[in-house]
Design a protein around this motif. Structure first.
Motif, PDB file in Angstrom:
ATOM      1  N   THR A 155      31.155  37.096  41.068  1.00 49.99           N
ATOM      2  CA  THR A 155      32.447  37.766  41.001  1.00 49.99           C
ATOM      3  C   THR A 155      32.414  39.054  41.813  1.00 49.99           C
ATOM      4  OG1 THR A 155      32.719  36.947  38.726  1.00 49.99           O
ATOM      5  CG2 THR A 155      34.200  38.701  39.437  1.00 49.99           C
ATOM      6  N   TYR A 184      34.691  42.635  42.350  1.00 48.80           N
ATOM      7  CA  TYR A 184      35.781  43.514  41.936  1.00 48.80           C
ATOM      8  C   TYR A 184      35.965  44.524  43.059  1.00 48.80           C
ATOM      9  CZ  TYR A 184      33.951  41.876  37.398  1.00 48.80           C
ATOM     10  OH  TYR A 184      33.461  41.116  36.359  1.00 48.80           O
ATOM     11  N   THR A 193      40.647  51.567  39.581  1.00 47.18           N
ATOM     12  CA  THR A 193      41.093  50.178  39.451  1.00 47.18           C
ATOM     13  C   THR A 193      39.935  49.263  39.104  1.00 47.18           C
ATOM     14  OG1 THR A 193      42.920  50.483  41.015  1.00 47.18           O
ATOM     15  CG2 THR A 193      42.146  48.230  40.667  1.00 47.18           C
ATOM     16  N   VAL A 194      38.816  49.446  39.794  1.00 48.60           N
ATOM     17  CA  VAL A 194      37.638  48.611  39.544  1.00 48.60           C
ATOM     18  C   VAL A 194      37.135  48.812  38.115  1.00 48.60           C
ATOM     19  CG1 VAL A 194      35.205  48.274  40.140  1.00 48.60           C
ATOM     20  CG2 VAL A 194      36.929  48.422  41.945  1.00 48.60           C
ATOM     21  N   GLY A 232      38.909  49.614  35.529  1.00 51.29           N
ATOM     22  CA  GLY A 232      39.837  48.914  34.653  1.00 51.29           C
ATOM     23  C   GLY A 232      39.628  47.410  34.659  1.00 51.29           C
ATOM     24  N   GLU A 233      39.412  46.831  35.850  1.00 51.35           N
ATOM     25  CA  GLU A 233      39.183  45.387  35.964  1.00 51.35           C
ATOM     26  C   GLU A 233      37.898  44.990  35.252  1.00 51.35           C
ATOM     27  OE1 GLU A 233      39.139  44.365  40.058  1.00 51.35           O
ATOM     28  OE2 GLU A 233      41.320  44.465  40.287  1.00 51.35           O
ATOM     29  N   LEU A 234      36.896  45.820  35.400  1.00 58.01           N
ATOM     30  CA  LEU A 234      35.604  45.546  34.789  1.00 58.01           C
ATOM     31  C   LEU A 234      35.720  45.549  33.266  1.00 58.01           C
ATOM     32  CD1 LEU A 234      32.617  45.187  35.766  1.00 58.01           C
ATOM     33  CD2 LEU A 234      32.340  47.630  35.351  1.00 58.01           C
ATOM     34  N   ALA A 282      38.378  45.059  31.535  1.00 57.88           N
ATOM     35  CA  ALA A 282      39.282  44.011  31.067  1.00 57.88           C
ATOM     36  C   ALA A 282      38.654  42.623  31.132  1.00 57.88           C
ATOM     37  CB  ALA A 282      40.572  44.027  31.898  1.00 57.88           C
ATOM     38  N   ASP A 283      37.595  42.472  31.915  1.00 58.65           N
ATOM     39  CA  ASP A 283      36.932  41.182  32.077  1.00 58.65           C
ATOM     40  C   ASP A 283      35.959  40.956  30.920  1.00 58.65           C
ATOM     41  OD1 ASP A 283      35.496  38.944  32.827  1.00 58.65           O
ATOM     42  OD2 ASP A 283      35.195  39.592  34.901  1.00 58.65           O
ATOM     43  N   GLY A 320      32.532  41.131  32.069  1.00 55.41           N
ATOM     44  CA  GLY A 320      32.222  42.290  32.903  1.00 55.41           C
ATOM     45  C   GLY A 320      30.940  43.013  32.559  1.00 55.41           C
TER      46      GLY A 320
END
Length: 290
Positions: free
Chosen positions: A205, A207, A213-214, A216-218, A220-221, A224
């Motif tokens: 994966t 990101y 942003t990264v 937050g994505e991490l 939320a995964d 992650g």
């Protein structure tokens, strides 16, 4: 016999630095397979882990553990084998030895003793990550693993905040969120980052985006916090202080703290100027009226 003369004598002992897969076993080169199969001794970071790799390859060779905690004590054994004109293959758990892995002491001593040391190139997580990140690669700085404690980690990041080259780090899953949070605070929320997780494996994966942003994505995964990470960060502008030259940073902070809490004001100023949030937070505290 001089070091250069012995290094060119292929009949003598040879120390081969063999890169092994970081995930996908098909990434092992045929040359690496041949070198491992013909080695008189395989020096491995973890003999159990590497033993499974050799078993998968159908190779059975004498093995010796060589890791961070015993490397200096194993140098003499390696030199002894080389002195008998035999071949030693050095491997780590994954990737290229010496790249945040053991082997520096053995390689240095073998070269100093005049033995031939030859690389068997192949997988390397930092190169694999950079090749797919879409960040500048004309110049990059590999910093390996940062300190585990937050204070040490932030201090190390602060030293690199103005570095113009692309930055590359390794990080473990249980510290990756903390590292990204520190990057938001030190480098600024808007600094471009790319994270590569589980490279070459089934759940590979990437990101990418701003540090905020990264992060937050991490978070939320659900996956992650699993796997190993290569963290890549775009370098600072050539003149990072100029990022805020179009505005008076202190004036901006004064306007923001008149309406917002200091922490929020520093965050917004960081996004607008590209300066580190920690630095702006301290400046805002100094400017805030009693």
């Amino acid at each position: 016999m001089s070091s250069s003369e012995r290094s060119s004598d292929h009949s003598g002992g040879v120390l081969s630095i063999v890169a092994t897969p970081i995930g996908n076993l098909d990434d092992l080169s045929e040359r690496a397979r041949q070198v491992l199969a013909s080695a008189d001794l395989v020096a491995a970071e973890d003999t159990r882990h590497s033993g499974r790799l050799l078993q998968h390859l159908g190779i059975s060779r004498p093995m010796m553990a060589l890791h961070d905690h015993n490397e200096r004590g194993r140098v003499e054994r390696v030199l002894e084998v080389l002195g008998q004109g035999q071949k030693v293959a050095l491997i780590s758990d994954a990737g290229t030895p010496l790249i945040s892995d053991p082997g520096y002491v053995v390689v240095r001593e073998a070269r100093a003793a005049g033995y031939r040391v030859t690389p068997i190139p192949g997988p390397c997580a930092l190169i694999a990550g950079l090749s797919a990140a879409g960040l500048p690669t004309d110049r990059f700085l590999f910093a390996g693993f940062l300190p585990a404690k937050r204070s040490g980690r932030q201090a190390a990041l602060e030293q690199l905040r103005k570095e113009p080259a692309t930055l590359v780090f390794y990080e473990s899953p249980h510290r990756i969120s903390d590292l990204m949070q520190d990057m938001v605070e030190v480098f600024g929320a808007g600094r471009e980052c790319v994270l590569g997780r589980e490279l070459t494996k089934t759940f590979e994966t990437f990101y990418s985006g701003s540090a905020e942003t990264v992060l937050g994505e991490l978070q939320a995964d659900p996956h992650g916090a699993k796997g190993e990470f290569v963290v890549m960060v775009r370098g600072a502008d050539a003149s990072p202080e100029d990022a805020g030259s179009s505005v008076d940073t202190d004036k901006l902070l004064e306007l923001l703290i008149a309406e917002l809490p200091v922490k929020k004001a520093a965050k917004i100023a960081s996004e607008l100027t590209g300066l580190g949030k920690n630095e702006l937070y301290q400046r805002a505290l100094a400017l805030k009226p009693d």
